[in-house]
Write a protein that holds these residues in place. Structure first.
Motif, PDB file in Angstrom:
ATOM      1  N   THR A 131       5.600   0.785  -3.434  1.00 25.81           N
ATOM      2  CA  THR A 131       4.274   0.804  -2.811  1.00 25.81           C
ATOM      3  C   THR A 131       4.344   0.123  -1.451  1.00 25.81           C
ATOM      4  N   ARG A 132       3.804   0.766  -0.459  1.00 28.54           N
ATOM      5  CA  ARG A 132       3.803   0.190   0.885  1.00 28.54           C
ATOM      6  C   ARG A 132       2.380  -0.146   1.321  1.00 28.54           C
ATOM      7  N   VAL A 133       2.257  -1.269   2.012  1.00 23.15           N
ATOM      8  CA  VAL A 133       0.985  -1.653   2.620  1.00 23.15           C
ATOM      9  C   VAL A 133       0.979  -1.124   4.044  1.00 23.15           C
ATOM     10  N   VAL A 134      -0.078  -0.413   4.404  1.00 22.52           N
ATOM     11  CA  VAL A 134      -0.140   0.176   5.742  1.00 22.52           C
ATOM     12  C   VAL A 134      -1.070  -0.587   6.672  1.00 22.52           C
ATOM     13  N   ALA A 135      -1.938  -1.431   6.115  1.00 21.75           N
ATOM     14  CA  ALA A 135      -2.866  -2.171   6.984  1.00 21.75           C
ATOM     15  C   ALA A 135      -3.455  -3.357   6.240  1.00 21.75           C
ATOM     16  N   ILE A 136      -3.769  -4.388   7.018  1.00 18.70           N
ATOM     17  CA  ILE A 136      -4.494  -5.555   6.521  1.00 18.70           C
ATOM     18  C   ILE A 136      -5.766  -5.683   7.345  1.00 18.70           C
ATOM     19  N   ASP A 137      -6.882  -5.892   6.679  1.00 18.86           N
ATOM     20  CA  ASP A 137      -8.153  -6.116   7.372  1.00 18.86           C
ATOM     21  C   ASP A 137      -8.609  -7.535   7.061  1.00 18.86           C
ATOM     22  N   PRO A 138      -8.290  -8.499   7.931  1.00 17.26           N
ATOM     23  CA  PRO A 138      -8.645  -9.899   7.648  1.00 17.26           C
ATOM     24  C   PRO A 138     -10.153 -10.125   7.533  1.00 17.26           C
ATOM     25  N   ALA A 139     -10.944  -9.370   8.295  1.00 16.17           N
ATOM     26  CA  ALA A 139     -12.391  -9.572   8.243  1.00 16.17           C
ATOM     27  C   ALA A 139     -12.951  -9.156   6.886  1.00 16.17           C
ATOM     28  N   ALA A 140     -12.480  -8.013   6.376  1.00 15.72           N
ATOM     29  CA  ALA A 140     -12.944  -7.532   5.070  1.00 15.72           C
ATOM     30  C   ALA A 140     -12.150  -8.146   3.929  1.00 15.72           C
ATOM     31  N   LYS A 141     -11.031  -8.805   4.265  1.00 11.85           N
ATOM     32  CA  LYS A 141     -10.102  -9.374   3.268  1.00 11.85           C
ATOM     33  C   LYS A 141      -9.635  -8.284   2.301  1.00 11.85           C
ATOM     34  N   THR A 142      -9.071  -7.236   2.896  1.00 10.30           N
ATOM     35  CA  THR A 142      -8.523  -6.137   2.103  1.00 10.30           C
ATOM     36  C   THR A 142      -7.159  -5.736   2.662  1.00 10.30           C
ATOM     37  N   VAL A 143      -6.356  -5.113   1.783  1.00  8.98           N
ATOM     38  CA  VAL A 143      -5.123  -4.462   2.220  1.00  8.98           C
ATOM     39  C   VAL A 143      -5.203  -2.996   1.806  1.00  8.98           C
ATOM     40  N   THR A 144      -4.715  -2.138   2.677  1.00  7.32           N
ATOM     41  CA  THR A 144      -4.714  -0.700   2.401  1.00  7.32           C
ATOM     42  C   THR A 144      -3.299  -0.251   2.106  1.00  7.32           C
ATOM     43  N   LEU A 145      -3.136   0.476   1.002  1.00  3.43           N
ATOM     44  CA  LEU A 145      -1.830   0.950   0.584  1.00  3.43           C
ATOM     45  C   LEU A 145      -1.641   2.402   0.981  1.00  3.43           C
ATOM     46  N   THR A 146      -0.381   2.859   0.930  1.00  4.44           N
ATOM     47  CA  THR A 146      -0.118   4.282   1.126  1.00  4.44           C
ATOM     48  C   THR A 146      -0.958   5.075   0.127  1.00  4.44           C
ATOM     49  N   GLY A 147      -1.599   6.119   0.601  1.00  6.51           N
ATOM     50  CA  GLY A 147      -2.504   6.870  -0.260  1.00  6.51           C
ATOM     51  C   GLY A 147      -3.929   6.389  -0.146  1.00  6.51           C
ATOM     52  N   GLU A 148      -4.150   5.394   0.732  1.00  4.10           N
ATOM     53  CA  GLU A 148      -5.483   4.883   1.056  1.00  4.10           C
ATOM     54  C   GLU A 148      -6.128   4.080  -0.068  1.00  4.10           C
ATOM     55  N   ASP A 149      -5.347   3.659  -1.046  1.00  3.78           N
ATOM     56  CA  ASP A 149      -5.858   2.719  -2.050  1.00  3.78           C
ATOM     57  C   ASP A 149      -6.109   1.384  -1.364  1.00  3.78           C
ATOM     58  N   VAL A 150      -7.252   0.767  -1.621  1.00  5.59           N
ATOM     59  CA  VAL A 150      -7.636  -0.481  -0.971  1.00  5.59           C
ATOM     60  C   VAL A 150      -7.774  -1.573  -2.027  1.00  5.59           C
ATOM     61  N   ILE A 151      -7.148  -2.747  -1.744  1.00  2.00           N
ATOM     62  CA  ILE A 151      -7.208  -3.890  -2.659  1.00  2.00           C
ATOM     63  C   ILE A 151      -7.855  -5.049  -1.914  1.00  2.00           C
ATOM     64  N   GLY A 152      -8.817  -5.705  -2.541  1.00  2.00           N
ATOM     65  CA  GLY A 152      -9.417  -6.900  -1.966  1.00  2.00           C
ATOM     66  C   GLY A 152      -8.639  -8.139  -2.359  1.00  2.00           C
ATOM     67  N   TYR A 153      -8.707  -9.168  -1.529  1.00  2.00           N
ATOM     68  CA  TYR A 153      -8.031 -10.433  -1.843  1.00  2.00           C
ATOM     69  C   TYR A 153      -8.934 -11.598  -1.458  1.00  2.00           C
ATOM     70  N   ASP A 154      -8.682 -12.720  -2.117  1.00  2.00           N
ATOM     71  CA  ASP A 154      -9.293 -13.972  -1.689  1.00  2.00           C
ATOM     72  C   ASP A 154      -8.329 -14.758  -0.801  1.00  2.00           C
ATOM     73  N   GLU A 155      -7.058 -14.752  -1.192  1.00  2.00           N
ATOM     74  CA  GLU A 155      -5.984 -15.321  -0.375  1.00  2.00           C
ATOM     75  C   GLU A 155      -4.841 -14.315  -0.360  1.00  2.00           C
ATOM     76  N   LEU A 156      -4.165 -14.221   0.779  1.00  2.00           N
ATOM     77  CA  LEU A 156      -3.085 -13.253   0.957  1.00  2.00           C
ATOM     78  C   LEU A 156      -1.834 -13.985   1.423  1.00  2.00           C
ATOM     79  N   ALA A 157      -0.688 -13.632   0.863  1.00  2.00           N
ATOM     80  CA  ALA A 157       0.590 -14.191   1.312  1.00  2.00           C
ATOM     81  C   ALA A 157       1.493 -13.064   1.792  1.00  2.00           C
ATOM     82  N   LEU A 158       2.119 -13.270   2.939  1.00  2.00           N
ATOM     83  CA  LEU A 158       3.067 -12.306   3.484  1.00  2.00           C
ATOM     84  C   LEU A 158       4.484 -12.838   3.276  1.00  2.00           C
ATOM     85  N   THR A 159       5.233 -12.137   2.452  1.00  2.00           N
ATOM     86  CA  THR A 159       6.637 -12.476   2.203  1.00  2.00           C
ATOM     87  C   THR A 159       7.454 -11.207   2.461  1.00  2.00           C
ATOM     88  N   THR A 160       7.250 -10.648   3.652  1.00  2.00           N
ATOM     89  CA  THR A 160       7.759  -9.317   3.979  1.00  2.00           C
ATOM     90  C   THR A 160       9.225  -9.302   4.383  1.00  2.00           C
TER      91      THR A 160
END
Length: 404
Positions: free
Chosen positions: A78-107
């Motif tokens: 699964t790949r993340v294609v975008a992060i929206d800090p204002a909405a606190k969401t990440v968008t995955l390939t296929g346009e699935d969107v996941i909300g977060y309260d805290e996000l960690a980048l270990t890319t």
């Protein structure tokens, strides 16, 4: 806090989610990885795994059922294609969107590759960064084949050692004046040059690649000094670059990695970073540590700080490299060293190189010398600096240097 999302299922990501659970976090955790397999060790890829001495399952950092057993949602392939800090969401390939309260980048990081214009896209030209790279390379590592290793850093030298042990005819080129020039003193370069040449590796320093030759598959190489080599394969080990594209697109500060404060927080208060992708502070300097030790320690510190511990991360750099029967262990960082002192061991091949910045001990390279590695590591962490005369004196009881 109810949902923590971690992007990057490598050593740092796996360490971070495990630490969250061990610290008692009972909210939702999602770990997202681009590869099809659970988090695994990378160092053995260019050593034991490529030699056929380690099965794939032994690479896994945790048993495959660990994540489900600890209520960690593991999203592989699964790949993340975008992060929206204002909405606190990440968008995955296929346009699935996941909300977060805290996000960690270990890319993590990406290997530097050769441009197409110099033959980088030919078949049988490999990098060594992930499991797919090692799996693609293994069938080509056949005794008698001719391989060119491009780059004389640790990755290139480890690949050369494996190729030599597999019976390939190995040539290694390094564009700088000496191998390991970016990361080690001449004394360490001399040690490993001699080691590789004793195993039949043709090391050429101050020589770069002009062009890989071939139609579909690499068949040769033209070097900057005019020599032409006949080849069956090539391995590119010219360093890595931090994976910061997602962070940059999200508007996070980036400075040779994702910029973090002493707690591991990025320029966004709800986004954190750890591992090879993260730029952290060390003795007032901003650095990026490319090591398993840092990936684990920094990720665990970030996990605790995401839960409110508020403890600054104090990097304690250590590294290792296995080449043939030599284990190199490194403690500290040699940045800005002014002198190096060599201590020879009692047996052939046992040596430690001690880096000083003025009168201060800052790093140790220990070759087949685990005892002096540990002594050096403890001295550096304690801020103690024996005189070079004591270090180099064969009569010195090194363990006594640790006494007050």
């Amino acid at each position: 806090m109810t949902h923590i999302v971690v992007i990057g299922a490598g050593q740092a990501g796996a360490s971070l989610v495990a630490k969250l659970r061990s610290e008692g976090f009972d909210g939702d955790i999602t770990l997202i990885g681009a590869e099809k397999v659970p988090p695994y060790q990378r160092p053995p890829l260019s050593k034991a795994y490529l030699l056929g001495e380690m099965a794939q399952e032994r690479l896994y950092l945790r048993p495959a059922d660990f994540y489900a057993a600890n209520n960690i949602t593991l999203r592989l392939d699964t790949r993340v294609v975008a992060i929206d800090p204002a909405a606190k969401t990440v968008t995955l390939t296929g346009e699935d969107v996941i909300g977060y309260d805290e996000l960690a980048l270990t890319t993590g990081a990406h290997p530097r590759t050769l441009p197409r214009a110099v033959g980088g896209m030919l078949n049988n030209v490999f990098c060594v960064r992930d499991l797919a790279d090692a799996d693609a390379m293994a069938p080509a590592f056949v005794a008698g084949k001719r391989v060119l290793i491009i780059g004389g850093g640790y990755i290139g030298l480890e690949a050369a050692a494996v190729a030599s042990k597999r019976g390939l005819k190995v040539t290694l080129i390094e564009m700088a004046d000496r191998i390991l020039q970016r990361v080690a003193a001449p004394e360490t370069s001399d040690y490993f040059r001699d080691l590789h040449r004793s195993h039949g590796v043709d090391i050429r320093e101050g020589v770069g690649l002009e062009m890989l030759l071939g139609e579909d598959q690499v068949t040769g190489a033209r070097l900057t000094h005019g020599d032409t080599l006949q080849l069956d394969l090539a391995v590119v080990g010219i360093g890595i670059t931090p994976a910061t594209i997602l962070a940059e697109s999200a508007g996070l500060d980036v400075d040779n990695g994702i910029t973090t404060d002493t707690l591991g927080r990025t320029s966004d208060p709800h986004i954190w970073a750890a591992g090879d992708c993260a730029s952290c502070l060390f003795h007032g300097q901003r650095i990026r540590l490319e090591s398993v030790g840092n990936a684990i320690d920094q990720a665990e510190a970030v996990a605790c700080n995401m839960l409110g511990k508020g403890a600054p991360y104090d990097p304690k750099p250590w590294f290792w490299s296995d080449q043939y029967d030599c284990k190199l262990q490194i403690a500290g960082l040699n940045l800005g060293y002014t002198a190096v002192y060599v201590r020879k061991g009692d047996a052939p091949g046992v040596q430690s190189n001690w880096y000083y910045k003025g009168d201060t001990l800052i790093a140790v390279d220990a070759m087949n010398d685990p005892r002096n590695y540990m002594i050096g590591k403890r001295l550096i962490e304690a801020g103690r600096s024996p005189t070079p005369a004591r270090i180099t004196d064969p009569a010195t009881d090194m363990k006594a240097l640790l006494k007050p």
